[in-house]
Design an enzyme around this catalytic site. Structure first.
Site, PDB file in Angstrom:
ATOM      1  N   ASP A  94       0.836  -1.209   0.000  1.00 33.60           N
ATOM      2  CA  ASP A  94       0.000   0.000   0.000  1.00 33.60           C
ATOM      3  C   ASP A  94       0.869   1.257   0.000  1.00 33.60           C
ATOM      4  O   ASP A  94       0.364   2.375  -0.029  1.00 33.60           O
ATOM      5  CB  ASP A  94      -1.013  -0.001   1.150  1.00 33.60           C
ATOM      6  N   GLU A 100       9.247  -3.789  10.493  1.00 34.76           N
ATOM      7  CA  GLU A 100       9.635  -2.498   9.899  1.00 34.76           C
ATOM      8  C   GLU A 100      10.266  -1.570  10.927  1.00 34.76           C
ATOM      9  O   GLU A 100       9.767  -1.424  12.049  1.00 34.76           O
ATOM     10  CB  GLU A 100       8.402  -1.828   9.262  1.00 34.76           C
TER      11      GLU A 100
HETATM   12  O1  KIV Z   1       3.526  -1.043   1.599  1.00 33.08           O
HETATM   13  C1  KIV Z   1       4.694  -1.455   1.552  1.00 33.08           C
HETATM   14  O2  KIV Z   1       5.435  -1.234   0.588  1.00 33.08           O
HETATM   15  C2  KIV Z   1       5.177  -2.218   2.702  1.00 33.08           C
HETATM   16  C3  KIV Z   1       6.633  -2.509   2.757  1.00 33.08           C
HETATM   17  C4  KIV Z   1       7.363  -1.274   3.043  1.00 33.08           C
HETATM   18  C5  KIV Z   1       6.943  -3.601   3.699  1.00 33.08           C
HETATM   19  O3  KIV Z   1       4.425  -2.569   3.550  1.00 33.08           O
END
Ligand code: KIV
Length: 270
Positions: free
Chosen positions: A48, A186
């Protein structure tokens, strides 16, 4: 409804890589990028983060299920090797396990992807268990959870304070116990990421969570240097495409204005 293409790398195959060779993951949102990265990586996330990379939104909070499905379709139909995972967006799964199943079933059946990702730890364990028992492979996402930006108040590093590190460890244990096939960690302090990776039996996929994790994920735009203004500490850029795009388009514009393009070789004769 699309027939899911047979993809070589499945969620169980990703799970079986715990403790083995590091798992390589990257985001992709479009068919053209997917065709380029698919043979090179183990897992593609339709993240997202497309809120910022594609739509210029300030955060991921405004992303809808329909947006994720549209991009999920483009990516899933273009990948034959990597495991394709699509993010469930904010508001599409938190209310109840039944709401999460409804959203996840739409994502799996309409895109042809192999799994969904959702943010949250212990509070989402019941939902992860519900989905996993009903044929939905789930990648969890703990540590910094950007969909909760309004509650968190910022994108700071997680897991430095003792109380926070205890609760993130509990999140990791809860999502692994609930049946997630892997978990993204994260922007979390290295010692905690290391402890979590040693404590749970599913692969940890780090983004700003150190090489102690079982794999790594980065946003493809960051890897390629497509942003000039955003340089997080945890990103290593492998190209500087933004600095090549300006000169290329300016050369094209100059050629058109000067009558140098199209040339005779670009023209259809009789
Ligand atoms: O939305 C995204 O790209 C993510 C990654 C940063 C893990 O959740």
């Amino acid at each position: 409804m699309p027939t899911p293409p047979p993809r070589q790398t499945t969620p169980p195959a990703i799970k079986s890589r715990k403790g083995g060779q590091p798992i390589v993951c990257i985001t992709s949102y479009t068919a053209s990028m997917t065709k380029l990265v698919d043979p090179l990586v183990d897992l593609i996330l339709v993240g997202d983060s497309l809120a910022m990379t594609i739509y210029g939104m300030p955060s991921t909070v405004g992303v809808t299920l329909d947006m994720m499905i549209a991009h999920g379709k483009a990516v899933a139909r273009s990948a034959s090797h990597a495991c394709v995972v699509v993010d469930l967006p904010f508001g599409s799964y938190e209310q109840s396990p039944a709401q999460a199943f409804h959203s996840a079933a739409r994502v799996l059946s309409e895109t042809g992807c192999s799994a969904v990702k959702l943010e949250g730890g212990a509070e989402m364990a019941e939902t992860i268990r519900f989905l996993a028992h009903r044929g939905v492979p789930v990648m969890a996402h703990i540590g910094l959870t950007p969909q909760s930006i309004n509650a968190l108040g910022g994108y700071g590093v997680r897991g430095r304070a003792e109380s926070e590190s205890v609760s993130i460890m509990a999140d990791a244990v809860a999502v692994a116990g609930a049946g997630a096939f892997s978990v993204v960690i994260e922007k979390t302090a290295e010692p905690l990421s290391r402890e979590i990776t040693a404590a749970i039996d599913i692969p940890t996929i780090g983004i700003g969570a150190s090489a102690a994790c079982d794999g790594q994920i980065l946003v493809v735009d960051d890897v390629l240097g497509l942003f000039t203004e955003f340089r997080p500490k945890f990103v290593r850029r492998y190209a500087e495409l933004a600095s090549q795009i300006g000169p290329a388009v300016s050369e094209y514009a100059a050629d058109v204005r000067a009558g140098r393009f199209p040339g005779p070789e670009h023209v259809y004769g009789d």
